[in-house]
Design an enzyme around this catalytic site. Structure first.
Site, mmCIF file in Angstrom:
data_model
loop_
_atom_site.group_PDB
_atom_site.id
_atom_site.type_symbol
_atom_site.label_atom_id
_atom_site.label_comp_id
_atom_site.label_asym_id
_atom_site.label_seq_id
_atom_site.Cartn_x
_atom_site.Cartn_y
_atom_site.Cartn_z
ATOM 1 N N HIS B 207 -4.913 -7.521 1.630
ATOM 2 C CA HIS B 207 -5.019 -7.359 3.080
ATOM 3 C C HIS B 207 -5.205 -8.688 3.807
ATOM 4 O O HIS B 207 -5.148 -8.730 5.024
ATOM 5 C CB HIS B 207 -6.121 -6.338 3.408
ATOM 6 C CG HIS B 207 -5.666 -4.930 3.188
ATOM 7 N ND1 HIS B 207 -5.940 -3.896 4.036
ATOM 8 C CD2 HIS B 207 -4.898 -4.395 2.203
ATOM 9 C CE1 HIS B 207 -5.382 -2.779 3.590
ATOM 10 N NE2 HIS B 207 -4.753 -3.062 2.470
ATOM 11 N N SER B 211 1.441 -7.429 2.521
ATOM 12 C CA SER B 211 2.515 -7.140 1.569
ATOM 13 C C SER B 211 3.703 -8.069 1.774
ATOM 14 O O SER B 211 4.050 -8.410 2.908
ATOM 15 C CB SER B 211 2.999 -5.698 1.756
ATOM 16 O OG SER B 211 2.037 -4.799 1.300
ATOM 17 N N LYS B 234 4.615 8.119 2.796
ATOM 18 C CA LYS B 234 5.621 7.656 1.837
ATOM 19 C C LYS B 234 5.016 7.569 0.423
ATOM 20 O O LYS B 234 5.621 8.011 -0.546
ATOM 21 C CB LYS B 234 6.158 6.287 2.268
ATOM 22 C CG LYS B 234 7.369 5.847 1.471
ATOM 23 C CD LYS B 234 8.102 4.680 2.123
ATOM 24 C CE LYS B 234 9.312 4.290 1.276
ATOM 25 N NZ LYS B 234 10.249 3.432 1.987
ATOM 26 N N ASP B 235 3.806 7.034 0.347
ATOM 27 C CA ASP B 235 3.127 6.949 -0.960
ATOM 28 C C ASP B 235 2.814 8.331 -1.523
ATOM 29 O O ASP B 235 2.877 8.549 -2.732
ATOM 30 C CB ASP B 235 1.826 6.139 -0.835
ATOM 31 C CG ASP B 235 2.097 4.638 -0.790
ATOM 32 O OD1 ASP B 235 3.240 4.231 -1.063
ATOM 33 O OD2 ASP B 235 1.157 3.879 -0.478
ATOM 34 N N GLU B 278 0.003 1.242 -29.770
ATOM 35 C CA GLU B 278 0.565 2.055 -28.708
ATOM 36 C C GLU B 278 1.765 1.349 -28.084
ATOM 37 O O GLU B 278 1.848 0.114 -28.111
ATOM 38 C CB GLU B 278 -0.514 2.292 -27.636
ATOM 39 C CG GLU B 278 -1.641 3.173 -28.119
ATOM 40 C CD GLU B 278 -1.229 4.614 -28.211
ATOM 41 O OE1 GLU B 278 -0.648 4.995 -29.242
ATOM 42 O OE2 GLU B 278 -1.466 5.369 -27.266
#
Lengths: 203, 408
Positions: B207, B211, B234-235, B278
Site C-alpha cells: 500500500h 500495485s 473481481k477477487d 512434495e
C-alpha cells in the site's frame, strides 16, 4: 474459453468424478474373505466390527462374524504377532490402509493375490512381489482354469473391500462434494454477473 | 450505529483505515486476474490456519500415536476427513497460488524499483511457508514424512565444522524421532502466525508503493479506481473459480498429493524404495541432487530459492512492463518456467542415466538464466529502444536512463 464452456467442463467433472463404485454385494463378499481369510494373520486395526453395519450387514450377521469379540473392537489378527514372526519371519502388515499404501491401490492387491506361480525350482513365487513371505493362501499357483476363475473373483472382491476399508467415508465425501461444488458453481456464476454489473459503472 | 463509529473513530482510525485501504485505495483499473493471486494466497492462509487449529484438537504429536491419530481424525471425528483433506490439499493449493503469484511478478517485472522491499518481504514469506510445509509434512508420521525429514535435516551436515551438532540439535537427537516430531509440531503451529504478521508487513509495503500494472507505465489518476468495490468483487469471482478447483480435489481426488508410502507408518528400520518430497519442492530437490557434492548441492539449492531476491538488481533493463515489451526477457521467462517443470519431473524420479543428465542441464539453465540476465537485459534495452516502443513506455524508460546516467 467462454464462461459457459468452463462451467460445462466443471459440471462434467463433477458428475463423472468417482463414479466407479463397487456394488454392495461385492463389498459384502469381500468383507467375508477379509474376516475369514486375511484376518487370520493380518490385522485391520482401523476397522471395528460395527463398521460392517455400514456395508449393509445385519446385526446378526456381524455377530456371527465377530464371534466373542465386541462390536466396538478393532479387527486384530487371530495369530499373535510373536507367533507370526516365528512362522513367517515377519509380522504381516495391517491391511486397513493397504489400498492407499501401494501405488495402484486395489489393482495392486488383486495383482498380488493372483500373482503367485510355481517357478522353475518348483517353489511358489510372486510376479508382483518377489520375495514375498505370504503363502499362496488361495493356492492359485496350483489351480486349474475353473479354480483360477473362482480365486480371481475372490481376489477382486477382497480388493474392492480393502479399498472401501481404506476410505470408508468415500461415499459420503462424494455425495457431499456434489452439493458443495454445485453451491460454489452457482455462487461463482452470481459473482460473475455481480462483477459485470459493478464494473459497468466505469463505462 | 453512526454514533458508535464516531466513538471508535475518536479513539482508533477505523473509518480512515477503511477509506485509505479499501474504498479510496487507488488501484490500476487494468489489473488482470493474474493480480488476484495475492488475495487467494491470503485466503488459503486463513483456510490452513482454521483447519489446522481444528486438526490440532484431535491430533497427537507423539511418535507412537501420531499415525493412528490421523486415522482417528479420518474415521471417527465428525467431518474429520473433510478438515484433514482441506488442510492437506490446502498446502498444495497454497504453493500453486504462491508460485503463480511469483510468476506474475517475474513476468510483469513487478519486482522493479520501487517495489524491491515488497518483493523481499514476499521472498521472506516464501521461506517461512517452505519451512512450515516441511515441518507439517512430518506430522502424519508416515514413511515419506519420516524419511523426508531425515533427508532434509541431514543436509545441514554440510555446515562447516558444526555440521553434525546442528543436525542433532535440529532433530533433538541422533535420528528423527519423538523429539523431532514434538518440536516440528510446536513450530508448525507457530509459523503460520509469523506468516500472518509477515503478510501484514507485505501489505503495508504494497500500500506504500501500490500495485504494478500490466501496461508498465504509471497510470493517470483517472485510470486508478477504488479497490472496493471493483477489486473486491473481481477477487471474489476469482476466489469462486479457485474454490471450485480446490474443492473438486478435496472431495473427489483428495489423495492426489498424498504419496502412497505416507500411508505406511514411519519405520526407522526400513528406507522406502524412493524418497520423494512434495511436488512443490521437487525442482529444488532436483537441483540439490544434480550437484555431485553434498555441500555444493545444498548451496546450489539454497541459492536457487534465494536468488529471486536479487532480481531487482539482476534485471538491469529500464524498459518497464516486464516481459510485455521485452521479447528476449519474455523468451527467458518461458524457458525458465519450462525448465522448472522439467526439473520437477527429474526431482520425482531416481537420478540415473539420461534423467540425471537432463537434471544437470536444467540446473545449469536455471542458474544461467539469472547469471546472463544482467548482460542480456542491458543489451535488450538498447535493442527495444532502437526498434521502437509505445510512447509512454519509451518516455518512462528514457527518463529512468537519464536519471541513472545523471547519477554517474
Amino acid at each position: 474459453m467462454s464462461n459457459n464452456k468452463l462451467f460445462g467442463l466443471i459440471f462434467c467433472l463433477m458428475f463423472s468424478a468417482g463414479s466407479a463404485q463397487a456394488d454392495e454385494a461385492q463389498l459384502k463378499r469381500g468383507a467375508h474373505v477379509a474376516v475369514e481369510v486375511c484376518n487370520t494373520c493380518h490385522s485391520l486395526k482401523y476397522l471395528k466390527y460395527s463398521d460392517f453395519l455400514k456395508l449393509g450387514f445385519s446385526k446378526a450377521e456381524v455377530d456371527a462374524m465377530r464371534g466373542t469379540k465386541g462390536m466396538a473392537d478393532p479387527l486384530i489378527s487371530q495369530m499373535a504377532p510373536a507367533d507370526e514372526l516365528a512362522m513367517f519371519s515377519t509380522v504381516p502388515p495391517d491391511l486397513s490402509l493397504m489400498a492407499k499404501a501401494r501405488d495402484g491401490g486395489a489393482n495392486y492387491i488383486y495383482a498380488m493375490i493372483t500373482g503367485f506361480y510355481t517357478d522353475a525350482k518348483g517353489q511358489t513365487a510372486n510376479h508382483v512381489f518377489p520375495g514375498i513371505k505370504m503363502p499362496d493362501v488361495f493356492m492359485i499357483a496350483q489351480a486349474d482354469a475353473a479354480g483360477r476363475q473362482g480365486i480371481e473373483q475372490k481376489a477382486r472382491d477382497v480388493s474392492a473391500f480393502l479399498e472401501w476399508a481404506s476410505d470408508p467415508q468415500a461415499e459420503e465425501r462424494k455425495t457431499l462434494g456434489r452439493y458443495v461444488i454445485g453451491y460454489f458453481v452457482f455462487l461463482t456464476v452470481l459473482l460473475y454477473f455481480l462483477k459485470k454489473k459493478i464494473w459497468k459503472r466505469l463505462d | 450505529m453512526n454514533k458508535i463509529i464516531a466513538w471508535v473513530d475518536q479513539r482508533f482510525p477505523l473509518t480512515f483505515f477503511i477509506k485509505h485501504e479499501l474504498t479510496d485505495y487507488p488501484t490500476p483499473r487494468n489489473l488482470s486476474y493474474w493480480w488476484g493471486f495475492g488475495f487467494l494466497a491470503g485466503f488459503v492462509l486463513v483456510i490452513q490456519i482454521v483447519t489446522g487449529i481444528f486438526l490440532a484438537m484431535h491430533y497427537k504429536p507423539d511418535s507412537n500415536l501420531a499415525f493412528d491419530s490421523v486415522q482417528h481424525i479420518m474415521r471417527e471425528v465428525n467431518y474429520g476427513w473433510l478438515i484433514r483433506y482441506l488442510h492437506s490439499t490446502g498446502a498444495s493449493a497454497f504453493f500453486a497460488v504462491i508460485y503463480t503469484h511469483m510468476a506474475r511478478t517475474l513476468y510483469y517485472g513487478s519486482y522493479r524499483r520501487p517495489r524491491e522491499l515488497l518483493w523481499w518481504t514476499g521472498q521472506g514469506l516464501l521461506l517461512l511457508m517452505m519451512a512450515t510445509a516441511f515441518m507439517g509434512y512430518l506430522l502424519p508420521w508416515g514413511q515419506m514424512s519420516y524419511w523426508g525429514a531425515t533427508v532434509i535435516t541431514n543436509l545441514f551436515k554440510a555446515t562447516p565444522v558444526y555440521g553434525d551438532q546442528i543436525v542433532t540439535w535440529l532433530r533433538g537427537g541422533f535420528a528423527v524421532d519423538d523429539p523431532t516430531l514434538t518440536r516440528f509440531f510446536s513450530l508448525h503451529y507457530l509459523f503460520p502466525f509469523l506468516i500472518f504478521a509477515a503478510v501484514a508487513i507485505h501489505l503495508v509495503a504494497l500500500h506504500t508503493v501500490r500495485s504494478s500494472n500490466p501496461s508498465g507505465i504509471n497510470l493517470a489518476d483517472k485510470d486508478n479506481i477504488p479497490f472496493h468495490p471493483y477489486f473486491t468483487i473481481k477477487d471474489l469471482f476469482g476466489l469462486g473459480i479457485f474454490m471450485i478447483v480446490y474443492l473438486l480435489i478435496v472431495f473427489f481426488k483428495p489423495d492426489l498429493f498424498i504419496d502412497a508410502a505416507n500411508n505406511i507408518p514411519a519405520n526407522p528400520m526400513q528406507t522406502p524404495a524412493d524418497i520423494v518430497p512434495e511436488w512443490y519442492f521437487l525442482p529444488f530437490y532436483a537441483i540439490l541432487r544434480s550437484v555431485p557434492d553434498l555441500a555444493g548441492g545444498v548451496v546450489a539449492m539454497a541459492i536457487s530459492v534465494l536468488i529471486f531476491a536479487a532480481m531487482p538488481y539482476l534485471d538491469r533493463s529500464r524498459v518497464t512492463g516486464g516481459a510485455r515489451y521485452r521479447p528476449i526477457y519474455r523468451a527467458m521467462f518461458y524457458i525458465f518456467v519450462i525448465d522448472i517443470f522439467v526439473l520437477g519431473y527429474v526431482g520425482a524420479h531416481p537420478p540415473a542415466g539420461t534423467l540425471k543428465m537432463v537434471g544437470e542441464v536444467c540446473t545449469a539453465i536455471y542458474f544461467l538464466t539469472f547469471l546472463l540476465l544482467p548482460f542480456v537485459s542491458r543489451w535488450e534495452e538498447k535493442f527495444v529502444l532502437a526498434r521502437g516502443l509505445p510512447p509512454a513506455v519509451e518516455a518512462m524508460a528514457r527518463k529512468e536512463i537519464a536519471e541513472a546516467e545523471g547519477n554517474v
